[in-house]
Scaffold this active site. Structure first.
Site, PDB file in Angstrom:
ATOM      1  N   ASP A 167      -5.619   0.422   8.680  1.00 29.84           N
ATOM      2  CA  ASP A 167      -5.533   0.451   7.305  1.00 29.84           C
ATOM      3  C   ASP A 167      -6.143  -0.823   6.510  1.00 29.84           C
ATOM      4  O   ASP A 167      -5.928  -1.099   5.431  1.00 29.84           O
ATOM      5  CB  ASP A 167      -4.010   0.538   7.044  1.00 29.84           C
ATOM      6  CG  ASP A 167      -3.338   1.674   6.928  1.00 29.84           C
ATOM      7  OD1 ASP A 167      -3.839   2.926   7.262  1.00 29.84           O
ATOM      8  OD2 ASP A 167      -1.907   1.918   7.015  1.00 29.84           O
TER       9      ASP A 167
ATOM     10  N   LYS B  48       0.819  -1.278  -0.084  1.00 29.97           N
ATOM     11  CA  LYS B  48       0.178   0.048   0.074  1.00 29.97           C
ATOM     12  C   LYS B  48       0.896   1.179   0.049  1.00 29.97           C
ATOM     13  O   LYS B  48       1.919   1.375   0.765  1.00 29.97           O
ATOM     14  CB  LYS B  48      -0.894  -0.047   1.351  1.00 29.97           C
ATOM     15  CG  LYS B  48      -1.435   1.380   1.812  1.00 29.97           C
ATOM     16  CD  LYS B  48      -1.621   1.697   3.065  1.00 29.97           C
ATOM     17  CE  LYS B  48      -0.157   2.061   3.418  1.00 29.97           C
ATOM     18  NZ  LYS B  48       0.032   2.348   4.754  1.00 29.97           N
TER      19      LYS B  48
HETATM   20  O1  C5P Z   1      -4.500   0.546  13.417  1.00 20.72           O
HETATM   21  P1  C5P Z   1      -3.057   0.191  13.478  1.00 20.72           P
HETATM   22  O2  C5P Z   1      -2.718  -0.928  14.438  1.00 20.72           O
HETATM   23  O3  C5P Z   1      -2.420  -0.084  12.044  1.00 20.72           O
HETATM   24  O4  C5P Z   1      -2.295   1.597  13.947  1.00 20.72           O
HETATM   25  C1  C5P Z   1      -0.880   1.276  14.723  1.00 20.72           C
HETATM   26  C2  C5P Z   1      -0.921   2.610  15.569  1.00 20.72           C
HETATM   27  O5  C5P Z   1      -0.616   3.588  14.978  1.00 20.72           O
HETATM   28  C3  C5P Z   1      -1.941   2.788  16.434  1.00 20.72           C
HETATM   29  O6  C5P Z   1      -1.817   2.037  17.800  1.00 20.72           O
HETATM   30  C4  C5P Z   1      -1.779   4.296  16.965  1.00 20.72           C
HETATM   31  O7  C5P Z   1      -0.855   4.769  17.589  1.00 20.72           O
HETATM   32  C5  C5P Z   1      -1.197   4.801  15.373  1.00 20.72           C
HETATM   33  N1  C5P Z   1      -2.310   5.367  14.452  1.00 20.72           N
HETATM   34  C6  C5P Z   1      -2.673   6.651  14.592  1.00 20.72           C
HETATM   35  N2  C5P Z   1      -3.939   7.120  13.754  1.00 20.72           N
HETATM   36  C7  C5P Z   1      -4.212   6.286  12.672  1.00 20.72           C
HETATM   37  C8  C5P Z   1      -3.679   5.007  12.427  1.00 20.72           C
HETATM   38  C9  C5P Z   1      -2.732   4.659  13.499  1.00 20.72           C
HETATM   39  O8  C5P Z   1      -2.498   7.338  15.426  1.00 20.72           O
HETATM   40  N3  C5P Z   1      -5.159   6.948  11.995  1.00 20.72           N
END
Ligand code: C5P
Length: 291
Positions: free
Chosen positions: A143, A10
């Site tokens: 994502d 991605k």
């Molecule tokens: O959702 P995912 O597990 O991929 O996200 C990993 C970390 O990235 C989250 O715990 C958060 O700290 C940060 N994050 C964020 N805002 C987003 C996506 C991810 O702050 N839109």
């Protein structure tokens, strides 16, 4: 029976951080596309569930408890959903071929999770509405819904509000990772301004020229914080532009950077030249699909 499915990289062609929710997640405005190059998942009937990881980046996951892998979590979440609708969802061995660097801003884990959900829907013959599958995906990672969509898109919210980007050109890309991992929460923490301007209005992104012109005026707001954590990223972005990229920047929270090239030969030659100077960097000349 064996089923094989791709988990593309991605690429955040632009990523603006526009705010932060009360739960800490950041609000984004991003243009995203997906490459031919990626991980691969194969599903096989088995006596018991399993996850086997091979490929160039398998070693980086060797110490990980397989139960914590997003592919295992996706299998568990989908089975719970299938079972609640009376589907048995029998044991399955999943072979994950890890071609994408780990923790590298190109959605490896999220794309694997999305491929696991899509693959297992087919493997188990589950009929699940896209909205319901997106909800299962979103619980696995912000994502995952965009990776389920898998075509050029605009994402907002925390990444889960998706609008197709169409018409949209196929792109010749070079991906570069200077061999460093960047933690997503660490990069978000290092971002000082959380209320940046959204993507600017655009007229026509259907040609590479129009797209690159527009992209040049956009940003990845996570790039500067990532550069502070890993200064070598500057060298990767510079290597791409020096070797003919029309646009070069970091994807996601890094550390993988991309360059857009005018053609496949230009992309392949640039990747070779960069590899000559940096034999230890991850490099891939690839294409993204149009929309
Ligand atoms: O959702 P995912 O597990 O991929 O996200 C990993 C970390 O990235 C989250 O715990 C958060 O700290 C940060 N994050 C964020 N805002 C987003 C996506 C991810 O702050 N839109």
């Amino acid at each position: 029976m064996t089923l094989t499915i791709g988990a593309p990289a991605k690429i955040n062609l632009a990523l603006h951080v526009t705010g932060q929710r009360a739960d800490g997640y950041h609000l984004l405005d991003s243009l995203v596309t997906f490459t031919d190059f990626g991980d691969e998942l194969a599903f096989e009937t088995a006596e018991a569930d399993g996850l086997v990881i091979d490929g160039p980046y398998a070693g980086a996951l060797a110490a990980e408890d397989p139960e914590t892998n997003l592919v295992t979590k996706a299998r568990g979440a989908l089975r719970a959903h299938g079972a609640s609708a009376g589907n048995p969802c029998p044991p399955v061995l999943i072979r994950l071929t890890k071609n994408l660097p780990i923790a590298s801003g190109i959605g490896g884990g999220s794309s694997d999770a999305a491929a696991a959900l899509r693959g297992l829907c087919e493997f188990w013959n589950l009929q699940i509405e896209p909205d319901a599958l997106n909800q299962i995906g979103l619980k696995l990672g912000a994502d995952v819904p965009m990776c389920l969509f898998g075509k050029p898109l605009f994402a907002s919210g925390i990444g889960e509000v998706i609008i197709p980007a169409s018409p949209f050109p196929a792109l010749h890309l070079v991906l570069v990772n200077p061999g460093v991992e960047v933690s997503t929460p660490a990069v978000f923490n290092a971002l000082l301004n959380k209320t940046n301007k959204p993507l600017s209005l655009h007229a026509n992104l259907s040609t590479i020229h129009g797209l690159c012109q527009w992209l040049s005026a956009q940003r990845n707001d996570l790039q500067n914080p990532a550069l502070i954590l890993q200064p070598v990223l500057r060298d990767a972005i510079y290597a791409l532009s020096e070797n003919g990229a029309l646009v070069s920047r970091m994807s996601g929270s890094g550390a993988t950077c991309f360059g857009i090239f005018p053609g496949s030969q230009a992309a392949i030659s640039a990747a070779k030249r960069i590899a000559d100077h940096h034999p230890d960097w991850f490099l891939s000349a690839t294409q993204s699909g149009g929309g």
